[in-house]
Design a protein around this motif. Structure first.
Motif, short mmCIF file in Angstrom:
data_model
loop_
_atom_site.label_atom_id
_atom_site.label_comp_id
_atom_site.label_asym_id
_atom_site.label_seq_id
_atom_site.Cartn_x
_atom_site.Cartn_y
_atom_site.Cartn_z
N GLY B 233 0.79 -1.24 0.00
CA GLY B 233 0.00 0.00 0.00
C GLY B 233 0.81 1.28 0.00
N HIS B 234 2.06 1.21 0.43
CA HIS B 234 2.89 2.42 0.51
C HIS B 234 3.85 2.57 -0.67
CE1 HIS B 234 1.31 2.88 4.53
NE2 HIS B 234 1.92 4.04 4.61
N SER B 236 3.46 3.84 -3.62
CA SER B 236 3.42 5.19 -4.21
C SER B 236 4.32 6.14 -3.45
CB SER B 236 2.00 5.77 -4.17
OG SER B 236 1.14 5.03 -4.98
N VAL B 237 4.26 6.04 -2.12
CA VAL B 237 4.99 6.96 -1.26
C VAL B 237 6.50 6.75 -1.43
CG1 VAL B 237 5.40 7.64 1.14
CG2 VAL B 237 3.09 7.00 0.40
N ASP B 245 6.13 8.30 -10.61
CA ASP B 245 4.68 8.26 -10.39
C ASP B 245 4.17 6.90 -10.79
OD1 ASP B 245 4.40 10.84 -9.49
OD2 ASP B 245 4.03 11.66 -11.49
N LEU B 246 3.21 6.38 -10.03
CA LEU B 246 2.66 5.07 -10.35
C LEU B 246 1.14 5.17 -10.48
CD1 LEU B 246 4.76 2.93 -7.86
CD2 LEU B 246 5.01 3.04 -10.34
N PRO B 247 0.56 4.38 -11.37
CA PRO B 247 -0.91 4.39 -11.51
C PRO B 247 -1.56 3.54 -10.42
CG PRO B 247 0.04 2.89 -13.10
CD PRO B 247 1.19 3.49 -12.35
N LEU B 248 -1.43 3.99 -9.18
CA LEU B 248 -1.93 3.23 -8.03
C LEU B 248 -2.78 4.12 -7.15
CD1 LEU B 248 1.29 1.36 -6.83
CD2 LEU B 248 -0.65 0.37 -8.04
N GLN B 249 -3.77 3.52 -6.51
CA GLN B 249 -4.53 4.20 -5.48
C GLN B 249 -4.57 3.30 -4.26
OE1 GLN B 249 -6.66 7.51 -6.29
NE2 GLN B 249 -4.61 7.36 -7.16
N SER B 250 -4.28 3.88 -3.09
CA SER B 250 -4.24 3.08 -1.86
C SER B 250 -5.56 3.19 -1.11
CB SER B 250 -3.09 3.57 -0.97
OG SER B 250 -1.86 3.35 -1.63
N ALA B 295 -12.97 5.37 -0.68
CA ALA B 295 -12.06 6.51 -0.65
C ALA B 295 -10.62 6.07 -0.38
CB ALA B 295 -12.50 7.49 0.43
N ASN B 296 -9.67 6.77 -1.00
CA ASN B 296 -8.25 6.53 -0.71
C ASN B 296 -7.98 6.76 0.76
OD1 ASN B 296 -8.45 6.95 -3.43
ND2 ASN B 296 -6.41 7.83 -3.62
N SER B 297 -7.13 5.94 1.34
CA SER B 297 -6.69 6.21 2.70
C SER B 297 -5.52 5.32 3.04
CB SER B 297 -7.83 5.99 3.69
OG SER B 297 -7.39 6.29 5.00
N TYR B 298 -4.65 5.82 3.89
CA TYR B 298 -3.55 5.01 4.41
C TYR B 298 -3.85 4.57 5.85
CZ TYR B 298 -0.76 6.31 0.35
OH TYR B 298 -0.30 6.46 -0.93
N PRO B 338 -5.32 0.51 -12.11
CA PRO B 338 -6.52 0.74 -12.92
C PRO B 338 -7.07 -0.50 -13.61
CG PRO B 338 -4.86 2.43 -13.37
CD PRO B 338 -4.20 1.37 -12.53
#
Lengths: 92, 410
Positions: B233-234, B236-237, B245-250, B295-298, B338
């Motif tokens: 999950g991290h 992207s960070v 940049d990565l096409p990811l959503q956490s 919704a996105n969230s960490y 995606p």
């Protein structure tokens, strides 16, 4: 569970809302001029910050209107909500 | 027959299996993330490729992230050839892993049922069965009565809102005990020389002249010839610190367990339409999962309405659960791509390798990921099984679109 302050209806439960992802993603001004790389970025790449994130919500079980919010994805704290078309407010 | 105490046949909690250590100044390979994927990658790097000067860095404790939070389901009944390739490779490795690691993983091939609730579900499911068979993946179509034979507690009455019209069944699928998988892999990797450094968060990737040179961590800078990301999950960070940049959503993905019950649920049941998946752990808990929070969230917790929906779905399918109590709920942070498929392979930065985007389905792939990612890192080129999952597919359009095909909703 988020308590989301709809700009029109006030604070309501997250279950009343539909999530719309990143805000302020503009359709390409000249689509025909885009390279494959630029199309990929427009279609598939969205910000995924651990921190402040400007995003869209629709109050689908309430006033049914779309609006924007700035939320911290590390804490889920909502710093601001604002109407579509308004600039992203400065938040802490 | 005497009553069988739930969990009576579980192995004892193991003694120490690895040593968490102080970081050295440099390693040939640094792996970011000591979850299942990081551990399996380290193990196969050492075993298959003889690369043993390896550190696995973990911001928390070993296997304390998504590896400790998943619902332990293992299956390979994916629609597309690319997915069937890597997940079936993983399943074949699972089938020999206990013996190979000489460690009890409680791998139980109790089968997985994916239920169909509409005519379109039925047709899509049958299509997937045929596609699975063409790829050498075991799959059967079961009518409602056969579903009932495999799992007697499923309600197949036609009178419910979303009646069970049948289901696909993969007999070789099942569950394993996630903690034991991590411990077994860590022990085997440690025996080959791999080091584990816990409470060591990677805060930045060091890049010079387009090549990765090391990582900055909360315990100082560590030089590395190659860096392999297994941060789930991290990702992207971490990748952003190298300008990628990565096409990811956490998103948070929740799961829950009930109190301990007598054995009542002999298989794994999944349903997309009403969206719940349920198995019974070896000790006796019902283990349930559903979809991600929108919704996105960490944050490693999600919204309660997701749990309400999942419990409603579970009760419709399994009326017998009506009086079971929820013991615990929790969440993990998953990175969703995606096209609902992983991203594995090279990056624009030399020596930096990417393994992410497994979304809700990373656990089942653990040994397959380790095998293929170790090959990718060791040879600086993708293994044939992860080549279709490279980052450039989002530009070329060669997507592996498993949305709606993966036998689970994302």
């Amino acid at each position: 569970m988020l308590l989301i302050p709809c700009p029109w209806c006030g604070p309501r439960d997250e279950a009343e809302f539909h999530y719309g992802g990143q805000a302020h993603v503009a359709y390409p001004a000249d689509p025909g001029a885009l390279s494959d790389e630029e199309w990929a970025r427009y279609l598939f790449f969205r910000d995924n910050p651990k921190g402040s994130f400007a995003e869209r919500w629709s109050h689908s079980a309430g006033c049914r209107r779309w609006f924007n919010a700035v939320r911290d994805t590390a804490t889920n704290e909502i710093h601001a909500v604002y109407r579509v078309g308004e600039p992203r407010p400065v938040t802490p | 027959m005497s009553p069988h105490a739930p969990g009576a046949d579980l192995p004892e909690h193991p003694d120490r299996l690895w040593s968490a250590t102080e970081p050295k100044a440099s390693y040939d390979v640094v792996i970011v993330g000591a979850g299942g994927h990081g551990l399996a990658t380290a193990y196969y790097l050492a075993k298959n490729h003889g690369i043993t000067n390896v550190a696995v860095l973990e911001r928390g404790w070993l296997a304390g992230g998504n590896m400790a939070r998943n619902t332990t389901i293992i299956r390979s009944n994916y629609l597309w050839d690319e997915s069937a390739g890597i997940y079936e490779h993983a399943l074949k490795l699972w089938e020999g892993l206990e013996e190979e690691l000489d460690y009890p993983l409680l791998f139980s091939q109790r089968g997985v049922l994916n239920l169909a609730h509409s005519l379109q579900d039925v047709r899509d499911s049958m299509r997937r069965v045929e596609a699975n068979r063409l790829n050498g993946v075991d799959a059967e179509w079961l009518d409602p009565q056969q579903v009932k034979e495999v799992c007697p507690i499923v309600n197949v009455s036609p009178g419910v809102r979303y009646p069970v019209l049948g289901g696909t069944f993969q007999p070789r699928a099942g569950i394993a005990k996630h903690d034991h998988v991590a411990w077994g892999l860590a022990r085997a990797a440690a025996a080959l020389g791999v080091e584990f450094i816990e409470h060591c968060e990677v805060t930045g990737l060091q890049v010079r002249d387009g090549r990765v040179t090391g990582v900055e961590t909360t315990r100082g800078t560590i030089a590395a010839g190659r860096v392999a990301l297994c941060a789930a999950g991290h990702t992207s960070v971490v990748a952003a610190t190298a300008g990628i940049d990565l096409p990811l959503q956490s998103h948070p993905l929740q799961a829950l367990v009930s109190e301990l019950l007598e054995p009542v649920h002999p298989t794994v049941v999944m349903s997309n339409a009403v969206h719940v998946y349920v198995s019974q752990a070896h000790k006796g808990e019902l283990v349930m999962g559903a979809g991600i929070d929108a919704a996105n969230s960490y944050r490693q917790r999600g919204a309660f309405h997701i749990i309400e929906q999942q419990m409603a779905a579970a009760l419709e399918l399994f009326p017998v659960f009506a009086r079971a109590h929820v013991l615990r709920t929790w969440g993990g942070v998953v990175d969703v791509s995606p096209d609902a498929s992983p991203i594995m392979g090279l990056t624009p930065v030399e020596g930096l390798y990417l393994n992410c985007g497994w979304g809700t389905g990373g656990f089942k792939a653990t040994p397959g990921v380790g095998w293929c990612f170790a090959h990718t890192v060791a040879n600086d080129e993708p293994h044939p099984l992860n080549a279709p999952f490279s980052l450039d597919r989002f530009v070329t359009g060669a997507l592996v679109d498993e949305h709606g095909a993966a036998a689970v909703a994302h």
